[in-house]
Write an enzyme that holds these catalytic residues in place. Structure first.
Site, PDB file in Angstrom:
ATOM      1  CE  LYS A 170      -2.471 -10.834  -3.981  1.00 52.29           C
ATOM      2  NZ  LYS A 170      -3.257  -9.996  -3.080  1.00 52.29           N
ATOM      3  N   GLY A 211       6.031  -1.880   8.050  1.00 53.25           N
ATOM      4  CA  GLY A 211       5.711  -1.647   6.632  1.00 53.25           C
ATOM      5  C   GLY A 211       5.241  -0.214   6.450  1.00 53.25           C
ATOM      6  N   GLY A 261       4.452   1.201   3.226  1.00 52.82           N
ATOM      7  CA  GLY A 261       4.046   1.355   1.822  1.00 52.82           C
ATOM      8  C   GLY A 261       2.607   1.818   1.759  1.00 52.82           C
ATOM      9  CG  ASN A 262      -1.580   1.396  -0.801  1.00 52.89           C
ATOM     10  OD1 ASN A 262      -2.432   1.017  -0.004  1.00 52.89           O
ATOM     11  ND2 ASN A 262      -1.896   2.139  -1.850  1.00 52.89           N
ATOM     12  CB  ALA A 263      -1.294  -1.522   3.674  1.00 53.80           C
ATOM     13  N   GLY A 264       0.617   0.494   5.040  1.00 56.18           N
ATOM     14  CA  GLY A 264       1.211   0.990   6.287  1.00 56.18           C
ATOM     15  C   GLY A 264       1.252   2.499   6.378  1.00 56.18           C
ATOM     16  CE1 TYR A 265       2.224   8.912   4.902  1.00 56.17           C
ATOM     17  CE2 TYR A 265       0.914   8.472   2.921  1.00 56.17           C
ATOM     18  CZ  TYR A 265       1.387   9.357   3.895  1.00 56.17           C
ATOM     19  OH  TYR A 265       1.001  10.676   3.859  1.00 56.17           O
TER      20      TYR A 265
HETATM   21  P1  NAD Z   1       3.886  -1.752  -0.653  1.00 57.67           P
HETATM   22  O1  NAD Z   1       4.804  -2.318  -1.639  1.00 57.67           O
HETATM   23  O2  NAD Z   1       3.256  -0.443  -0.952  1.00 57.67           O
HETATM   24  O3  NAD Z   1       4.599  -1.632   0.777  1.00 57.67           O
HETATM   25  C1  NAD Z   1       5.242  -2.686   1.421  1.00 57.67           C
HETATM   26  C2  NAD Z   1       6.044  -2.089   2.571  1.00 57.67           C
HETATM   27  O4  NAD Z   1       6.576  -3.130   3.380  1.00 57.67           O
HETATM   28  C3  NAD Z   1       7.244  -1.252   2.113  1.00 57.67           C
HETATM   29  O5  NAD Z   1       7.348  -0.112   2.936  1.00 57.67           O
HETATM   30  C4  NAD Z   1       8.436  -2.171   2.369  1.00 57.67           C
HETATM   31  O6  NAD Z   1       9.640  -1.469   2.583  1.00 57.67           O
HETATM   32  C5  NAD Z   1       7.961  -2.864   3.627  1.00 57.67           C
HETATM   33  N1  NAD Z   1       8.649  -4.108   3.933  1.00 57.67           N
HETATM   34  C6  NAD Z   1       8.969  -5.137   3.102  1.00 57.67           C
HETATM   35  N2  NAD Z   1       9.601  -6.105   3.806  1.00 57.67           N
HETATM   36  C7  NAD Z   1       9.647  -5.678   5.088  1.00 57.67           C
HETATM   37  C8  NAD Z   1      10.155  -6.231   6.290  1.00 57.67           C
HETATM   38  N3  NAD Z   1      10.743  -7.412   6.309  1.00 57.67           N
HETATM   39  N4  NAD Z   1      10.019  -5.505   7.430  1.00 57.67           N
HETATM   40  C9  NAD Z   1       9.420  -4.301   7.425  1.00 57.67           C
HETATM   41  N5  NAD Z   1       8.927  -3.732   6.330  1.00 57.67           N
HETATM   42  C10 NAD Z   1       9.040  -4.418   5.180  1.00 57.67           C
HETATM   43  O7  NAD Z   1       2.785  -2.860  -0.399  1.00 57.67           O
HETATM   44  P2  NAD Z   1       1.320  -2.683   0.178  1.00 57.67           P
HETATM   45  O8  NAD Z   1       0.394  -2.542  -0.973  1.00 57.67           O
HETATM   46  O9  NAD Z   1       1.325  -1.693   1.280  1.00 57.67           O
HETATM   47  O10 NAD Z   1       1.078  -4.152   0.752  1.00 57.67           O
HETATM   48  C11 NAD Z   1       1.559  -4.528   2.045  1.00 57.67           C
HETATM   49  C12 NAD Z   1       0.784  -5.750   2.483  1.00 57.67           C
HETATM   50  O11 NAD Z   1      -0.608  -5.434   2.478  1.00 57.67           O
HETATM   51  C13 NAD Z   1       0.927  -6.978   1.570  1.00 57.67           C
HETATM   52  O12 NAD Z   1       0.864  -8.144   2.339  1.00 57.67           O
HETATM   53  C14 NAD Z   1      -0.298  -6.885   0.678  1.00 57.67           C
HETATM   54  O13 NAD Z   1      -0.657  -8.147   0.135  1.00 57.67           O
HETATM   55  C15 NAD Z   1      -1.306  -6.377   1.680  1.00 57.67           C
HETATM   56  N6  NAD Z   1      -2.465  -5.746   1.060  1.00 57.67           N
HETATM   57  C16 NAD Z   1      -2.345  -4.615   0.332  1.00 57.67           C
HETATM   58  C17 NAD Z   1      -3.483  -4.078  -0.261  1.00 57.67           C
HETATM   59  C18 NAD Z   1      -3.423  -2.794  -1.032  1.00 57.67           C
HETATM   60  O14 NAD Z   1      -4.486  -2.328  -1.477  1.00 57.67           O
HETATM   61  N7  NAD Z   1      -2.265  -2.188  -1.215  1.00 57.67           N
HETATM   62  C19 NAD Z   1      -4.723  -4.718  -0.125  1.00 57.67           C
HETATM   63  C20 NAD Z   1      -4.813  -5.858   0.665  1.00 57.67           C
HETATM   64  C21 NAD Z   1      -3.663  -6.375   1.233  1.00 57.67           C
END
Ligand code: NAD
Length: 405
Positions: free
Chosen positions: A96, A206, A208-212
């Site tokens: 990482k 959340g 973002g990428n994962a949540g949306y």
């Molecule tokens: P991202 O930056 O696209 O989105 C993060 C989201 O979390 C944003 O909407 C942000 O506003 C929100 N957020 C931040 N702090 C917050 C809080 N205290 N309460 C509520 N919402 C909050 O990131 P992502 O890529 O979606 O990653 C999110 C998680 O998923 C991370 O832990 C990341 O390590 C994990 N993850 C992501 C991937 C990937 O492919 N994107 C893969 C494996 C794991």
């Protein structure tokens, strides 16, 4: 401290496997810790690239840009990548990277300079057969595009397999964009079908990428997404949110909290976590559920799309309450499986059909889900301990085959 969560879960898994002290301390050692200070336009930023273990193959894991990034966090994330990659049966170790930076308040030009500086600092320890980065929180395909360009400029050759999650035109694959959410969604469907329930309610922390993408898949297939949140706030509608409208609001106004509508109310992030729903999807950051709020959680199932959102001291409380937790190392592995398929395409020069890639992802996720579920039932341990057990056994097998332990 996040690393405490790693050691606590490792302790529990060690008991299931009867690990020796030597094997345990080997699992807690790091193959390579690289650390530097990046200077851009007179400002200094701390940066890390850490490989936890490389017995199964090159390091693999994302790069995070966040003001809270620190060595403890990057180490924990790299450890989880070792577990995740091993569990998924991939030919990767765990790694990482991170930069301690606030990207939200930074112009694009400066972010590009930071990304290129990161590569100039770490290019010697990166490469398609050494250590392969990808996006994580607040880094995206554009970040990967800048990094690839800088890397290839330094090396004087093309090497698209050095980084995954790239723009498609640079060798990325369409599947990678939403593969984390897709992988989690495949497992969500497996649980829903076992529940034999027609309508389920879902709350998602959340956006973002994962949540949306998870919200959008759940909404499209008619699950009732009643609440979502981002770092600025949360919204709730007992009748279900229109995720397309929420996304439009987030894109136009910056926060989901601006979303209005009949029966839509503003709630706090804490309230979202405590909603009485069938599924709580954690897709933001670490340590969102700890022993302080674990008792108040009413969700029947929790899916960790984020890495480390449940602290180890909360795990037992949730387990004893009968809450089914799908752990991060299993639930969000779709991202790295997508990355693996991209890497294979880059390394072989072959171009795979989208349908084939989606089918591979589905097969791997389902197989891993049932593998962990079976051990969880057999050993009567939670899903996280079962997942660690399978993953550590494979890593130690590779270590032994190399004659290292
Ligand atoms: P991202 O930056 O696209 O989105 C993060 C989201 O979390 C944003 O909407 C942000 O506003 C929100 N957020 C931040 N702090 C917050 C809080 N205290 N309460 C509520 N919402 C909050 O990131 P992502 O890529 O979606 O990653 C999110 C998680 O998923 C991370 O832990 C990341 O390590 C994990 N993850 C992501 C991937 C990937 O492919 N994107 C893969 C494996 C794991």
């Amino acid at each position: 401290m996040v690393f405490e969560n790693v050691t606590n879960t490792l302790d529990k898994a060690s008991k299931v496997m009867n690990l020796s002290d030597k094997e345990k301390s080997h699992m807690l050692s790091f193959a390579r810790v690289s650390h530097t200070t990046i200077e851009v336009d007179g400002e200094k930023f701390l940066a890390w690239r850490i490989v936890h273990n490389d017995a199964l193959g090159p390091g693999k894991g994302g790069i995070r840009y966040h003001p809270n990034v620190c060595e403890d966090e990057v180490k924990s994330l790299s450890f989880w990548m070792s577990i995740k990659n091993s569990l998924a049966g991939l030919p990767y170790g765990g790694a990482k990277g991170g930069v301690k930076i606030d990207p939200k308040h930074m112009p694009k030009e400066k972010l590009e300079k930071v990304s290129r500086s990161f590569i100039r600092a770490f290019h010697q320890v990166l490469g398609q057969d050494i250590d392969v980065p990808a996006p994580d929180v607040y880094t995206d395909p554009q970040t990967m595009g800048w990094m690839l360009d800088e890397f290839e400029k330094i090396k004087g050759r093309h090497e698209p397999g050095f980084i995954t999650g790239k723009p498609i035109v640079l060798g990325g694959i369409a599947l990678r964009e939403d593969s984390t959410a897709k992988g989690g969604y495949i497992m969500f469907r497996e649980i829903v079908s076992a529940l034999n329930k027609k309508d389920v309610t879902v709350a998602i922390q959340g956006f973002g990428n994962a949540g949306y993408f998870f919200a959008s898949m759940a909404h499209k297939h008619r699950s009732n997404v009643v609440a979502v949140s981002d770092s600025k706030g949360a919204i709730y509608n007992p009748n279900g949110l229109d995720i397309n409208e929420v996304k439009k609001t987030k894109d136009e106004k910056g926060n989901v909290g601006f979303c209005k509508g009949d029966k839509v109310s503003q709630i706090s992030n804490e309230q979202l976590l405590e909603l009485d729903v069938d599924f709580l999807i954690l897709a933001a950051l670490e340590n969102q559920i700890t022993k302080k709020n674990a008792d108040k959680i009413k969700a029947k199932n929790i899916i960790e799309l984020a890495n480390g959102p449940i602290a180890s001291d909360a795990d037992d409380i949730l387990y004893n309450k009968g809450i089914f937790v799908l752990p991060d190392v299993l639930a969000n592995a779709g991202g790295v499986v997508g990355s693996y398929l991209e890497w294979v395409q880059n390394k072989t020069g072959m171009i795979f059909e989208d349908d084939y890639l989606a089918e591979r992802l589905e097969k791997i996720m389902k197989k891993n889900f049932h593998l962990v579920l079976n051990l969880h039932k057999e050993k009567k341990v939670n899903m996280r301990v079962a997942a660690y057990t399978i993953a550590i056994q494979r890593i130690l097998l590779a270590e032994k085959a190399r004659g290292r332990v």
